[in-house]
Design a protein around this motif. Structure first.
Motif, PDB file in Angstrom:
ATOM      1  N   LEU A  59      46.107  45.327  48.795  1.00 31.98           N
ATOM      2  CA  LEU A  59      44.659  44.869  48.857  1.00 31.98           C
ATOM      3  C   LEU A  59      43.914  45.839  47.969  1.00 31.98           C
ATOM      4  CD1 LEU A  59      44.447  44.297  52.762  1.00 31.98           C
ATOM      5  CD2 LEU A  59      43.951  42.623  51.147  1.00 31.98           C
ATOM      6  N   GLY A  60      44.212  47.130  47.597  1.00 31.42           N
ATOM      7  CA  GLY A  60      43.226  47.797  46.755  1.00 31.42           C
ATOM      8  C   GLY A  60      42.786  49.174  47.215  1.00 31.42           C
ATOM      9  N   ARG A 312      35.245  47.815  53.043  1.00 37.38           N
ATOM     10  CA  ARG A 312      34.152  47.148  51.987  1.00 37.38           C
ATOM     11  C   ARG A 312      33.035  46.647  52.440  1.00 37.38           C
ATOM     12  NH1 ARG A 312      37.543  47.159  46.964  1.00 37.38           N
ATOM     13  NH2 ARG A 312      38.805  48.840  47.606  1.00 37.38           N
ATOM     14  N   THR A 337      47.855  40.684  47.921  1.00 40.74           N
ATOM     15  CA  THR A 337      47.240  40.945  46.505  1.00 40.74           C
ATOM     16  C   THR A 337      45.937  40.592  46.579  1.00 40.74           C
ATOM     17  OG1 THR A 337      48.285  39.524  45.367  1.00 40.74           O
ATOM     18  CG2 THR A 337      49.464  41.381  45.245  1.00 40.74           C
ATOM     19  N   PRO A 338      45.075  41.116  46.074  1.00 39.30           N
ATOM     20  CA  PRO A 338      43.765  40.153  45.550  1.00 39.30           C
ATOM     21  C   PRO A 338      43.942  38.776  45.325  1.00 39.30           C
ATOM     22  CG  PRO A 338      43.737  42.607  44.766  1.00 39.30           C
ATOM     23  CD  PRO A 338      45.006  42.256  44.980  1.00 39.30           C
ATOM     24  N   SER A 342      42.661  35.841  47.270  1.00 39.47           N
ATOM     25  CA  SER A 342      41.398  35.267  46.596  1.00 39.47           C
ATOM     26  C   SER A 342      41.721  33.617  46.774  1.00 39.47           C
ATOM     27  CB  SER A 342      41.064  35.576  45.454  1.00 39.47           C
ATOM     28  OG  SER A 342      40.606  36.792  45.255  1.00 39.47           O
ATOM     29  N   PHE A 352      36.948  41.723  46.751  1.00 35.18           N
ATOM     30  CA  PHE A 352      37.850  42.531  45.676  1.00 35.18           C
ATOM     31  C   PHE A 352      36.898  42.349  44.236  1.00 35.18           C
ATOM     32  CE2 PHE A 352      40.428  40.015  48.385  1.00 35.18           C
ATOM     33  CZ  PHE A 352      41.309  40.868  48.792  1.00 35.18           C
ATOM     34  N   THR A 355      36.809  39.367  42.203  1.00 41.37           N
ATOM     35  CA  THR A 355      36.082  38.311  42.506  1.00 41.37           C
ATOM     36  C   THR A 355      34.665  38.573  42.802  1.00 41.37           C
ATOM     37  OG1 THR A 355      36.554  38.577  44.852  1.00 41.37           O
ATOM     38  CG2 THR A 355      38.374  37.311  43.759  1.00 41.37           C
ATOM     39  N   GLU A 356      34.226  39.586  42.473  1.00 38.94           N
ATOM     40  CA  GLU A 356      32.566  39.905  42.754  1.00 38.94           C
ATOM     41  C   GLU A 356      32.011  38.999  41.770  1.00 38.94           C
ATOM     42  OE1 GLU A 356      32.818  43.954  44.760  1.00 38.94           O
ATOM     43  OE2 GLU A 356      32.106  43.990  42.671  1.00 38.94           O
TER      44      GLU A 356
END
Ligand SMILES: Nc1ncnc2c1ncn2[C@@H]1O[C@H](COP(=O)(O)OP(=O)(O)OP(=O)(O)O)[C@@H](O)[C@H]1O
Ligand SMILES: [Mg+2]
Length: 358
Positions: A59-60, A312, A337-338, A342, A352, A355-356
């Motif tokens: 996920l990061g 987050r 994963t992002p 997404s 993420f 996607t911001e």
């Protein structure tokens, strides 16, 4: 970014590729002197630490993995695998007394799997070697498979969580199904979980985990999944947890939270979100997937989605959706994963960087 710590149960999954004939022939699988041809061996990491830790890294998040392995080749496979993966850091204890834990996963094509599991080095995990430093979060799993945490009514488990809390970390706990015929089936789970919940901010067990540990003593009768999850969530909040997220397979996820005064004492991750997260009760259906590839590790991925969203600063609703999206990724045979996440979460969510909104 200071790494999230994921601690506790880890094992190596050894999965020989079996044809469908292994099932029809299963009575003869242990026949002395017989040679049985099988396919290639798949080697992967399993258990809470690998499943939730790897999903968090996918996920990061930066993640430090704290577990106990043996001084053997399987232990070195665990360390090498972790060290090869981006964003994962290994903080492994090596015990001279036990071999690295492994599962032999026997899954004849088209049939349910059977596990041959060796508890091994997980027996020696007590958490006493863990230094969480200034980690925002400690996630721990699974006490039913870590007998070293259960001595004296769960005293080592309580101590480990309390120490992390004293350092300011948010504490998070996941469970596993308690096998009534095993040694841990005989321990007093009400005492252990009551003590643990009092020093745990986030609890993310499955409904099966809870009924197997507490079903006989909680006074909660067998109920439909949705009603049972509500009753267990209230029990755990009453014991002192701040956020309870109970997964129930294809019945989805129930999340309930305590009041703001409790959440304000929820450590580095949760305390700043106390006002937004207080007094929440919501239920999320699973994301529809085209094909169920596996449900193994779905609950661990769900926990990772929830914890990542929390890290987050997401709202409770978004965090619950991130949990079910991460679970759906695993259920459909993908990594969370992002990019994959997404594709499932509503457009414009701020989880993420990619996607911001600009
Ligand atoms: N058959 C299914 N179809 C769709 N989604 C599912 C299915 N099974 C599980 N899920 C998703 O995965 C989540 C977690 O599943 P479950 O409650 O079975 O966790 P678990 O038993 O802790 O799993 P594990 O211990 O294997 O990680 C559910 O909340 C749901 O979102
Ligand atoms: Mg689980």
């Amino acid at each position: 970014m200071t790494a999230i710590v994921v601690a506790g149960h880890i094992c190596v999954d050894l999965t020989p590729q079996l044809g469908a004939s292994a099932h029809s022939d299963s009575d003869r699988l242990l026949e002395p002197g017989r040679l049985i041809g099988v396919g290639a061996l798949q080697i992967g990491l399993g258990g809470c630490v690998a499943n939730t830790g790897l999903a968090l890294a996918d996920l990061g998040a930066e993640v430090s993995l704290h577990s106990t392995v043996g001084d053997d080749d399987l232990g070195r496979i665990v360390a090498d695998t972790v060290n090869r993966m981006p964003r994962l850091h290994s903080d492994l204890q090596v015990t001279p007394d036990h071999a690295t834990s492994y599962s032999l996963v026997l899954e004849p094509a088209g049939h349910d799997r059977t596990f041959w599991h060796h508890t091994g080095a997980n027996t020696d995990f007590t958490g006493e070697h863990l230094d969480v430093g200034d980690a925002p979060l400690l996630h721990l799993g699974y006490p039913p498979l870590l007998p070293g945490l259960l001595a004296d009514g769960g005293e080592p488990l309580e101590r480990m969580l309390a120490r992390a809390r004293e350092r300011g970390a948010t504490t998070s706990l996941d469970l596993a199904v308690v096998d009534p015929s095993s040694e841990v089936g005989a321990v007093d789970w009400t005492t252990i979980l009551r003590r643990a919940a009092a020093v745990t901010d986030i609890l993310s067990p499955s409904l099966d985990d809870l009924t197997s540990a507490l079903g006989a003593t909680s006074g909660i009768p067998p109920l439909p999944a949705a009603t049972a999850a509500l009753a267990y969530a209230d029990l755990l909040l009453g014991w002192g947890a701040a956020v309870v997220a109970i997964s129930a397979g294809s019945d989805g996820l129930l999340m309930r939270t305590a009041g703001a005064d409790r959440l304000e004492r929820g450590g580095r991750l949760l305390a700043p979100l106390a006002a937004r997260w207080a007094d929440t009760s919501l239920r999320v259906r699973p994301f529809a997937v085209d094909r169920v590839e596996t449900t193994n590790g779905a609950g661990d991925a769900s926990t990772a989605g929830l914890l990542f969203a929390l890290s987050r600063g997401a709202s409770p609703t978004l965090a619950a959706h991130a949990a079910t999206a991460a679970a759906a990724a695993v259920v459909s045979g993908r990594r969370p994963t992002p990019e994959v996440m997404s594709g499932m979460l509503p457009a414009g969510v701020h989880l993420f960087p990619a996607t911001e909104a600009p």
